[in-house]
Scaffold this motif. Structure first.
Motif, PDB file in Angstrom:
ATOM      1  N   UNK A   9       0.818  -1.205   0.000  1.00 45.84           N
ATOM      2  CA  UNK A   9       0.000   0.000   0.000  1.00 45.84           C
ATOM      3  C   UNK A   9       0.850   1.252   0.000  1.00 45.84           C
ATOM      4  N   UNK A  10       0.343   2.314  -0.656  1.00 48.33           N
ATOM      5  CA  UNK A  10       1.123   3.546  -0.796  1.00 48.33           C
ATOM      6  C   UNK A  10       0.433   4.794  -0.301  1.00 48.33           C
ATOM      7  N   UNK A  11      -0.525   4.656   0.619  1.00 42.91           N
ATOM      8  CA  UNK A  11      -1.165   5.820   1.217  1.00 42.91           C
ATOM      9  C   UNK A  11      -0.382   6.312   2.421  1.00 42.91           C
ATOM     10  N   UNK A  12      -0.983   7.151   3.253  1.00 53.46           N
ATOM     11  CA  UNK A  12      -0.289   7.660   4.436  1.00 53.46           C
ATOM     12  C   UNK A  12       0.243   6.553   5.344  1.00 53.46           C
ATOM     13  N   UNK A  13      -0.521   5.469   5.490  1.00 49.70           N
ATOM     14  CA  UNK A  13      -0.068   4.368   6.345  1.00 49.70           C
ATOM     15  C   UNK A  13       1.160   3.685   5.760  1.00 49.70           C
ATOM     16  N   UNK A 274       0.505  -7.866  10.038  1.00 44.38           N
ATOM     17  CA  UNK A 274      -0.090  -6.719  10.705  1.00 44.38           C
ATOM     18  C   UNK A 274      -0.902  -5.929   9.668  1.00 44.38           C
ATOM     19  N   UNK A 275      -1.759  -5.053  10.124  1.00 47.48           N
ATOM     20  CA  UNK A 275      -2.542  -4.220   9.200  1.00 47.48           C
ATOM     21  C   UNK A 275      -2.817  -2.873   9.856  1.00 47.48           C
ATOM     22  N   UNK A 276      -2.911  -1.830   9.027  1.00 52.14           N
ATOM     23  CA  UNK A 276      -3.175  -0.484   9.546  1.00 52.14           C
ATOM     24  C   UNK A 276      -3.931   0.321   8.498  1.00 52.14           C
ATOM     25  N   UNK A 277      -4.702   1.295   8.978  1.00 50.16           N
ATOM     26  CA  UNK A 277      -5.426   2.175   8.068  1.00 50.16           C
ATOM     27  C   UNK A 277      -6.836   1.694   7.778  1.00 50.16           C
ATOM     28  N   UNK A 278      -7.359   2.155   6.656  1.00 46.54           N
ATOM     29  CA  UNK A 278      -8.772   1.937   6.331  1.00 46.54           C
ATOM     30  C   UNK A 278      -9.128   0.502   5.978  1.00 46.54           C
ATOM     31  N   UNK A 279      -8.144  -0.363   5.810  1.00 43.52           N
ATOM     32  CA  UNK A 279      -8.437  -1.765   5.509  1.00 43.52           C
ATOM     33  C   UNK A 279      -8.746  -2.563   6.770  1.00 43.52           C
ATOM     34  N   UNK A 280      -8.629  -1.935   7.943  1.00 40.90           N
ATOM     35  CA  UNK A 280      -8.826  -2.646   9.201  1.00 40.90           C
ATOM     36  C   UNK A 280     -10.197  -2.364   9.812  1.00 40.90           C
ATOM     37  N   UNK A 281     -10.496  -3.092  10.881  1.00 37.99           N
ATOM     38  CA  UNK A 281     -11.750  -2.875  11.592  1.00 37.99           C
ATOM     39  C   UNK A 281     -11.597  -1.864  12.714  1.00 37.99           C
ATOM     40  N   UNK A 292      -0.440   7.195  11.905  1.00 38.45           N
ATOM     41  CA  UNK A 292      -0.055   6.871  13.273  1.00 38.45           C
ATOM     42  C   UNK A 292      -0.198   5.390  13.584  1.00 38.45           C
ATOM     43  N   UNK A 293      -1.274   4.793  13.113  1.00 41.44           N
ATOM     44  CA  UNK A 293      -1.486   3.361  13.355  1.00 41.44           C
ATOM     45  C   UNK A 293      -0.407   2.519  12.667  1.00 41.44           C
ATOM     46  N   UNK A 294       0.022   2.963  11.490  1.00 42.06           N
ATOM     47  CA  UNK A 294       1.062   2.219  10.779  1.00 42.06           C
ATOM     48  C   UNK A 294       2.395   2.287  11.521  1.00 42.06           C
ATOM     49  N   UNK A 295       2.687   3.447  12.091  1.00 40.65           N
ATOM     50  CA  UNK A 295       3.912   3.577  12.888  1.00 40.65           C
ATOM     51  C   UNK A 295       3.835   2.675  14.118  1.00 40.65           C
ATOM     52  N   UNK A 296       2.660   2.633  14.742  1.00 42.33           N
ATOM     53  CA  UNK A 296       2.462   1.758  15.896  1.00 42.33           C
ATOM     54  C   UNK A 296       2.680   0.291  15.496  1.00 42.33           C
ATOM     55  N   UNK A 297       2.127  -0.089  14.357  1.00 43.68           N
ATOM     56  CA  UNK A 297       2.321  -1.450  13.856  1.00 43.68           C
ATOM     57  C   UNK A 297       3.795  -1.719  13.585  1.00 43.68           C
ATOM     58  N   UNK A 298       4.468  -0.744  12.987  1.00 45.32           N
ATOM     59  CA  UNK A 298       5.883  -0.910  12.644  1.00 45.32           C
ATOM     60  C   UNK A 298       6.724  -1.126  13.900  1.00 45.32           C
ATOM     61  N   UNK A 299       6.416  -0.401  14.950  1.00 39.53           N
ATOM     62  CA  UNK A 299       7.157  -0.583  16.203  1.00 39.53           C
ATOM     63  C   UNK A 299       6.993  -2.010  16.720  1.00 39.53           C
TER      64      UNK A 299
END
Length: 312
Positions: A9-13, A274-281, A292-299
């Protein structure tokens, strides 16, 4: 080539995760069809933190430029490429692609977002981003002191209404049935506002306009009477379609196809995905939240790769 992490994916996440992964020196591959995500079509985004106003195209370009700064030893970018399949292995995950050989990675972060359900009536395509929008957070303030309409009856529609009521002249919500799918508290809060109007049992007939939107034509499904409501802004909130079909059975999803996550870590039902952004629940979906959620996932991914997987 085997990677420690594959970001899809290439959005903000996706962009946020790629920058953080490269800075942590994780051997990472980023797979994307296009940069920017859903907001790429927005004419003016006013809630991207640190930037008072930016177009969707410019936001996409800035995400691309930032990620490209780190392309090299620790970050490989494959674009435009579409992920077509996700298959967990014993100690890795395989991603099949629309072109080229499959990718093998120890972990995967899915950030493929979602597409908003489009309004399919005459004029909807013609006036998309010319008064008709699918993002109140992005475009709502542009309609201050103007008459606006909302199409939808779920929580997203009523949350949009509560946002627009803060600055719009009037807000009229069109609901297909007699009852709403939104929770009663949100409905009550919107209905308590003097500038809020509700049209139940309504069917949208067409979007009217000249250079920009000038009105919304609708039909009362009980009487078949058609009415033209003069408005300058139309906000469509009829649901999201998560871009997750390509993941198959690799991870658990809810009934609408959103990937189920642990909101603390963003880990899915599979230990390596892991998953982050609008594809999640996740409960809320916006650009800043996705990043922010993607950074949290990355950590959490970094912790997994550097401690848990190595038995530390």
């Amino acid at each position: 080539m085997n990677y420690e992490l594959a970001i899809v994916g290439g959005g903000p996440a996706g962009a946020a995760a790629a920058v953080y992964a490269a800075r942590k020196r994780l051997k990472t591959v980023m797979i994307l069809e296009e940069w920017g995500g859903q907001s790429g079509v927005s004419s003016d985004i006013q809630n991207w933190i640190g930037t008072p106003s930016i177009s969707g195209a410019d936001l996409a370009d800035s995400l691309k430029k930032h990620a490209l700064q780190y392309e090299g030893e620790f970050l490989t970018i494959l674009s435009p490429v579409r992920a077509t399949g996700l298959t967990p292995k014993a100690t890795s995950v395989e991603i099949t692609l629309s072109k080229g050989q499959p990718i093998q990675a120890s972990t995967v972060l899915v950030t493929t977002g979602a597409n908003r359900r489009k309004l399919e009536v005459p004029g909807a395509t013609q006036y998309d981003q010319k008064g008709l929008t699918y993002c109140a957070s992005c475009d709502g303030p542009l309609f201050a002191d103007k008459d606006a309409a909302i199409i939808g009856g779920g929580n997203a529609a009523f949350e949009t209404a509560l946002q627009l009521l803060a600055y719009c002249k009037t807000v009229t919500l069109f609901n297909r049935g007699e009852s709403f799918r939104a929770d009663e508290i949100s409905v009550a809060a919107a209905l308590a506002h003097p500038n809020m109007h509700i049209m139940k049992n309504s069917e949208i007939v067409s979007v009217e306009g000249a250079q920009f939107v000038t009105g919304l034509r609708w039909k009362d499904v009980k009487t078949n009477a058609e009415t033209l409501l003069p408005v300058e802004g139309i906000f469509v909130e009829i649901g999201l379609i998560p871009n997750t079909a390509w993941t198959g059975l690799a991870v658990e999803k809810n009934t609408v196809g959103q990937i189920k996550i642990d909101t603390r870590t963003h880990q899915t039902s599979h230990a390596r995905i892991w998953a982050a952004g609008d594809c999640t629940d996740g409960l809320y979906h916006q650009n800043n939240i996705a990043a922010g959620d993607a950074v949290k996932a990355l950590e959490d991914i970094y912790l997994f790769l550097r401690t848990k997987e190595q038995g530390i």
